[in-house]
Design an enzyme around this catalytic site. Structure first.
Site, PDB file in Angstrom:
ATOM      1  CG  ASP A   1      -9.941  -0.162   4.784  1.00 29.78           C
ATOM      2  OD1 ASP A   1      -9.644  -0.656   3.685  1.00 29.78           O
ATOM      3  OD2 ASP A   1      -9.229  -0.224   5.795  1.00 29.78           O
TER       4      ASP A   1
ATOM      5  CE  LYS B   1      -3.816  -2.476   2.096  1.00 26.06           C
ATOM      6  NZ  LYS B   1      -4.592  -2.856   3.266  1.00 26.06           N
TER       7      LYS B   1
ATOM      8  CD  GLN C   1      -3.711  -4.578   6.329  1.00 28.72           C
ATOM      9  OE1 GLN C   1      -3.779  -3.547   5.666  1.00 28.72           O
ATOM     10  NE2 GLN C   1      -4.131  -5.730   5.855  1.00 28.72           N
TER      11      GLN C   1
HETATM   12  N1  GUN Z   1      -7.148  -6.874   5.969  1.00 28.17           N
HETATM   13  C1  GUN Z   1      -7.495  -7.652   4.912  1.00 28.17           C
HETATM   14  N2  GUN Z   1      -8.100  -6.889   3.968  1.00 28.17           N
HETATM   15  C2  GUN Z   1      -8.129  -5.630   4.448  1.00 28.17           C
HETATM   16  C3  GUN Z   1      -8.628  -4.401   3.934  1.00 28.17           C
HETATM   17  O1  GUN Z   1      -9.166  -4.306   2.838  1.00 28.17           O
HETATM   18  N3  GUN Z   1      -8.461  -3.320   4.724  1.00 28.17           N
HETATM   19  C4  GUN Z   1      -7.869  -3.396   5.935  1.00 28.17           C
HETATM   20  N4  GUN Z   1      -7.766  -2.274   6.644  1.00 28.17           N
HETATM   21  N5  GUN Z   1      -7.411  -4.504   6.448  1.00 28.17           N
HETATM   22  C5  GUN Z   1      -7.541  -5.623   5.706  1.00 28.17           C
END
Ligand code: GUN
Length: 288
Positions: free
Chosen positions: A120, A53, A97
């Site tokens: 998100d 990311k 995350q």
């Molecule tokens: N963990 C697995 N997929 C995601 C996601 O799309 N966003 C976040 N914040 N954590 C995750």
């Protein structure tokens, strides 16, 4: 017939190119979209996702900061950091995350993120807006799936989309976005009776169950488009999706590879959300 393997790299590059241009345009106004990523603990898979990311942010010219917190971080410490980022004008998007360590309440954390910085789309207000069709930030993985289908010029109106999986991150919001596109939607899950039979009715089959290679050719109507959201390890510890890729090739018309399509597309939608949040936020970096 052999399915066309969807060229995720090409689609990702095309969408990221558009984002890059927009970031460049904002830079000329003395603004720069900024994303804060918070990683708590030492989950190795999460560490890889977070690194990807950050890398993607830099590639399109966005500002990003990574907050790595130890496993023993208290919930209150995390909430304090989020509250600071909520009012930091340098930051337009906040991503915590998941999963979080067991002693931290995920719901409380998500509720604390500013609705305007919730890139998100996990906050209940944003989820509600999605549900009632109000404009706003869209959940990254489902929005990425729609973007892939749009790029391929797949008509969605009137088509039957079958989603396997009912998670808050993918299955449920995917159903909402498909409804918005006027698809007919069926949501299945691990407890669904006659799952292959229902899946075989799909024009577009979206697999998001989290079970390695579960979707075999028995699940596929000839000519169906198969989108694999899964990210698992197979018996040889190799990355694989929820779809048994080689098995469905003869039946499907299109299939996404894992890795290399939905994963990078999800990150691309995160960039898009950060850009959109920045556009709505107004000036952040003082113009020189
Ligand atoms: N963990 C697995 N997929 C995601 C996601 O799309 N966003 C976040 N914040 N954590 C995750």
């Amino acid at each position: 017939m052999t399915a066309t393997i969807i060229n995720g790299k090409e689609i990702v590059a095309s969408v990221r190119d558009g984002i890059k241009q927009e970031v460049h345009r904002m830079a000329n106004e003395g603004r720069q979209p900024g994303l804060a990523v918070i990683l708590v603990g030492n989950d190795p898979a999460s560490a890889v996702y977070v690194r990807n990311k950050e890398k993607a942010c830099h590639e399109v010219g966005m500002y990003s900061e990574l907050h790595r917190l130890p496993e023993e971080t208290s919930e209150q410490e995390l909430l304090t950091l989020i509250s600071q980022l909520n009012v930091n004008p340098r930051i337009n998007g906040i991503l915590v995350q998941l999963p979080l360590p067991a002693h931290i309440n995920e719901e409380t954390v998500i509720d604390t993120i500013s609705v305007h910085k919730d890139v998100d789309c996990f906050h209940p207000i944003n989820v509600g807006n999605l549900m009632i069709g109000k404009k706003g930030l869209l959940p990254c993985t489902p929005a990425g799936v729609i973007e892939v289908l749009r790029y391929l010029n797949v008509p969605l109106a009137g088509k039957h989309a079958v989603i396997i999986g009912r998670s808050n991150i993918v299955g449920k919001p995917m159903a909402m976005l498909m409804l918005r596109e006027n698809a007919t939607v069926t949501v299945c899950h691990s407890r669904t009776d006659n799952l292959p039979e229902i899946a075989r009715q799909a024009d577009i089959l979206i697999a998001a169950v989290g079970r390695a290679k579960m979707v075999t050719k028995e699940y596929i109507k000839p000519g169906a488009i198969v989108i694999d959201v899964g990210m698992n390890r197979d018996e040889n510890d190799k990355l694989c999706g929820d779809v048994d890729f080689n098995d469905v090739l003869e039946t499907a018309s299109y299939v996404t590879p894992v890795p290399g399509c939905v994963g990078p597309m999800t990150i691309t939608m995160l960039l898009k959300n950060t850009l959109e949040a920045a556009e709505h936020a107004g000036p952040n970096v003082p113009a020189r």
